[in-house]
Design an enzyme around this catalytic site. Structure first.
Site, PDB file in Angstrom:
ATOM      1  N   ASP A  99       0.849  -1.196   0.000  1.00  0.00           N
ATOM      2  CA  ASP A  99       0.000   0.000   0.000  1.00  0.00           C
ATOM      3  C   ASP A  99       0.883   1.243   0.000  1.00  0.00           C
ATOM      4  O   ASP A  99       0.992   1.956   0.991  1.00  0.00           O
ATOM      5  CB  ASP A  99      -0.926  -0.016   1.216  1.00  0.00           C
ATOM      6  CG  ASP A  99      -1.823   1.222   1.267  1.00  0.00           C
ATOM      7  OD1 ASP A  99      -2.082   1.806   0.194  1.00  0.00           O
ATOM      8  OD2 ASP A  99      -2.235   1.608   2.375  1.00  0.00           O
ATOM      9  N   GLU A 124      -2.118   0.456  -7.983  1.00  0.00           N
ATOM     10  CA  GLU A 124      -2.756   1.420  -8.871  1.00  0.00           C
ATOM     11  C   GLU A 124      -4.239   1.070  -8.978  1.00  0.00           C
ATOM     12  O   GLU A 124      -4.667  -0.033  -8.624  1.00  0.00           O
ATOM     13  CB  GLU A 124      -2.104   1.416 -10.257  1.00  0.00           C
ATOM     14  CG  GLU A 124      -2.583   2.578 -11.129  1.00  0.00           C
ATOM     15  CD  GLU A 124      -1.775   2.738 -12.421  1.00  0.00           C
ATOM     16  OE1 GLU A 124      -1.834   3.823 -13.013  1.00  0.00           O
ATOM     17  OE2 GLU A 124      -1.097   1.780 -12.817  1.00  0.00           O
TER      18      GLU A 124
END
Length: 822
Positions: free
Chosen positions: A702, A711
């Site tokens: 993350d 993404e």
């Protein structure tokens, strides 16, 4: 000497049981090792209990290292191979089995990407024991490989590429099964659960995972009042190869009362929710994401809340790139192509990725029209006599239409700058924008989507006069251009470094476009281009869209049955759905993800798997498909190898630093809600140093840096939007709403009238029922009785209008039925 022991294999299949002993294990721990042959460019050595295969960079494309089993091995009972291996540098390793006649399992190759850490890989050759006649003794394939007499394992480093320069180490090889390590007590375990919530009437499971093979753990589940509603011990865990962990499943499907609960395992606790409405906000946010990703407009506080932003990238002054130039539109020509959705974490817009994304939202509306008619997304167009989902789709369709060259019908592949933008807001983007090259894949994606949209908007001629006709004509022109330019494959021209979305096999795009055009127009030219046998049934992705054609064929099967063999289309969908359902039923985590599913954008694989299961349910009405879909949703929402709920803003541990420029640059701590992160995959192409593991199911970070796992994109959110809303639709409709339903019991319970205004009659027909309870659709109990007679009449007159769930319990059987109160 050979010793029985656990083994790793090169492929991606997870080990589900330890109850059986390996057929044979090679652990490379003594001198009596089967013979190993190496070709030019490779050497081998046994050192410290491992087999080292050393490549010097001169190996051929298909050079294979052979591990020869002197006496042969019978793998007919379990045609699997497990190998524990690592490499430096990383390499793709392919493994084939060869029988005593020389037939090789080369028709369906199995590979794995090795990393610098030892990992146990499983190669499952079930239904893959065929020689494709690519050289060798098999002259007319496929030739069946004899699983009863396997003589050789063939190992390839960088198959089809060769020239491997590095070292592969094999710790051991195990044939048939993998043996469990000794179980042990541990406090090193994690509780993996659906962080958004569990639905009444659906399967409910929590996974306990650990890096060690743990002894059973004592657990209890309590309601909010502290009352214990379930206790027990975790079942023996199974090895989950994709995560390199052991997993045990706690099933608490019998808990059917809405509310907040806490599970305690030893001294660890976790709170979760049960209810009928747990997906309501999620289903809205997954769709609202597209509004937040609109180009060429401001996001106002009225509709965007704290994520309001000023307008940017109007795209009304876009230049024709030299690669897209034509006589009518020479290099530098200014065109206008506003609107559309930003593709991903960047500010570019791509026709190919818009294709599958827009299709998926159109399919959601086409499949569940009445549901979406009243679904309010709180967008500027809300209340304009069009369903909000169609208003959102129009924003992207209008941009797509502007990407078609009116002079020849071709479609520009993308609208981008020459490079990706920095970490800035849209209004700060000042680089020149271009339309870049026309391509066959863009034209076909465009044709399929606009043809589909045409038939949908035909019903809204009053609201959008002429729109349906314009879409259909645009679709025909794009398809004609693609047929005239069938191999105009896209690659980035010199100087353009934005996303490519290149595809050199557009057979599936041709079939998809022809299918949508035929459904919409009924014209023979499109029917003649459809070859159902050429349509693949892979899980949909931007470069594999055959499944989309199959979905549309099946939805319109009654209309098409006279012209197309829709039975084949149905069987192809069911075949793939059966494969996914089988993985859910056999996985140590009870999920559909395994092995090669952990690719870039793996979470979209999980979401599209659910779409397959839902479509299979619609075809067959077989409830086990729907059950598998609901269970698979757990994976995206936290019951996975990372402990993340992968949807921003939904769950206790969600992505807060996604690779999404708006969320990164807007100065707001929380990212835009409802975004599905890409998901774990072992490639780690971004070279970030923050990954907690190289294991496929845990390789997630993350961080902004991790564009390969963190993404967001429109084609990943689209199936999330589809499935969350479809599952919510079924939940609200009471479809298949029982996890322990007995068919004969179900059939003998009669409720009437339904809908009901006053008195509801329940005929139990000689059933020994212990309890009847009734819940509102929000999960609130409104009635309960244990005073059961053969026939019961209940007074609904004081209940509010709406949907209610009647739950009837008989010993270990529970059924639920939906009742509508007028």
């Amino acid at each position: 000497m050979y010793k029985l022991k656990i083994v790793s294999v090169f492929l991606f299949l997870v080990i589900n049981t330890f109850s059986q002993t390996p057929i044979f294990v090679e652990d490379f721990n003594d001198s009596n090792v089967n013979s190993i042959s190496t070709p030019t460019g490779f050497s081998s050595a046994i050192s410290n209990g491992t087999l080292q295969i050393i490549g010097n960079g001169n190996g051929g494309l298909w050079s294979s290292i052979s591990y020869n089993v002197n006496n042969g091995i019978d793998l007919s009972e379990s045609p699997k191979l497990f190998i524990r291996a690592k490499s430096s540098p990383s390499v793709e390793m392919r493994v084939d089995l060869r029988d005593d006649t020389g037939y090789l399992t080369n028709q369906n190759p199995i590979s794995a990407r090795l990393s610098g850490e030892f990992v146990t890989y499983e190669f499952d050759f079930t239904d893959k024991l065929f020689d494709g006649a690519f050289g060798g003794p098999c002259k007319l394939g496929p030739c069946a490989v004899d699983a009863t007499n396997i003589k050789t394992i063939s190992i390839y480093a960088n198959p089809g590429i060769g020239k491997y320069n590095g070292t592969i180490e094999l710790d051991w090889i195990s044939f048939g099964y993998v043996e469990s390590s000794d179980q042990q007590e541990t406090t090193n375990f994690q509780i993996r659960y659906n962080q958004v919530g569990y639905l009444i009437g659906r399967a409910k499971t929590i996974s306990i995972t650990s890096p060690v093979n743990f002894l059973p753990l004592t657990y209890s589940i309590k309601n909010k009042s502290g009352v214990t509603v379930k206790t027990g011990q975790t079942p023996n865990p199974n090895f989950w190869g994709d995560a390199q962990e052991y997993a045990s499943i706690i099933d608490f499907s019998e808990i059917e009362t809405a509310g907040e609960y806490t599970i305690e395992v030893n001294d660890k606790k976790q709170t979760f929710t049960i209810g009928n409405d747990v997906y309501d906000d999620l289903s809205l946010a997954a769709l609202k994401y597209f509004y937040y990703n609109r180009a060429s407009t401001a996001i106002t506080a009225q509709y965007g809340g704290i994520w309001a932003r000023t307008s940017g990238l109007p795209d009304t002054q876009v230049r024709v790139h030299s690669s897209a130039a034509s006589t009518a539109r020479p290099t530098g020509t200014i065109i206008s192509a506003p609107k559309g959705w930003f593709d991903a974490g960047d500010y570019n817009k791509y026709i190919v990725n818009s294709g599958i994304s827009t299709y998926t939202l159109l399919a959601a509306f086409e499949h569940y029209t009445s549901y979406y008619a009243s679904k309010n997304l709180n967008i500027p167009e809300s209340g304009n006599n069009l369903p909000d989902i169609l208003d959102e789709i129009i924003w992207n369709l209008d941009w797509m239409l502007a990407m078609q060259d009116p002079n020849d019908g071709g479609v520009y592949h993308k609208l981008t700058g020459l490079n990706f933008a920095g970490r800035i807001m849209p209004n700060r983007y000042t680089a020149t924008r271009y339309v870049v090259r026309k391509s066959t894949s863009a034209a076909l994606n465009f044709a399929a989507v606009t043809a589909m949209a045409s038939r949908i908007f035909k019903q809204y001629e009053v609201q959008k006069p002429g729109y349906s006709t314009a879409l259909q004509e645009a679709a025909k022109e794009a398809y004609a251009w693609a047929k005239a330019n069938p191999t105009n494959y896209f690659t980035n021209p010199t100087g353009v470094r934005t996303g490519e979305y290149g595809d050199r096999n557009v057979t599936d795009e041709f079939q998809w476009a022809a299918t949508e055009l035929f459904i919409t127009t009924k014209e023979a030219q499109f029917k003649n281009d459809i070859n159902i046998n050429n349509i693949n049934n892979g899980v949909p992705s931007w470069h594999s869209v055959g499944g989309l054609a199959l979905f549309s064929m099946n939805h319109h099967s009654a209309q098409l049955s006279a012209d197309i063999n829709v039975t084949i289309a149905q069987s192809k969908v069911l075949e793939k759905a059966n494969e996914i359902r089988a993985k859910v039923n056999t996985s140590p985590m009870e999920i559909g993800m395994a092995n090669s599913d952990y690719v870039w954008g793996s979470n979209s694989v999980a979401a599209n798997q659910m779409m397959y299961l839902i479509r299979a349910y619609e075809i067959s009405k077989e409830e086990t498909y729907l059950k598998a879909a609901y269970k698979t949703m757990d994976y995206l929402l936290g019951r996975n190898g990372t402990g993340f709920s992968f949807v921003s803003g939904f769950g206790d541990k969600t992505p807060i630093r996604p690779h999404h420029r708006i969320s990164d640059a807007d100065g707001i701590a929380a990212p835009i809600p409802g975004m599905l992160a890409g998901g774990p995959q072992p490639g780690q192409q971004d070279k970030c140093t923050t990954y907690p593991s190289n294991a496929a199911a845990r390789s997630f970070s993350d961080t902004w840096c991790s564009y390969s796992t963190n993404e967001v994109t429109i084609n990943w959110n689209a199936p999330l939007a589809y499935v969350t809303n479809a599952l919510r639709f079924y939940q609200n409709s009471g479809v298949a709403l029982s996890v322990s339903e007995n068919n004969s019991f179900q059939d003998q319970i009669q409720l009437y009238p339904n809908p009901v205004s006053n008195l509801l009659h329940i005929n139990l027909t000689n059933q020994d029922v212990q309890e009847i309870s009734i819940y509102s659709i929000a999960g609130k109990q409104v009635f309960k009785t244990k005073a059961i007679e053969r026939n019961i009449t209940l007074d609904f007159s004081d209940l509010q209008t709406g949907v209610y769930i009647v739950k009837i319990k008989k010993q270990d059987k529970i059924i639920t039925k939906k009742v509508i109160k007028n």
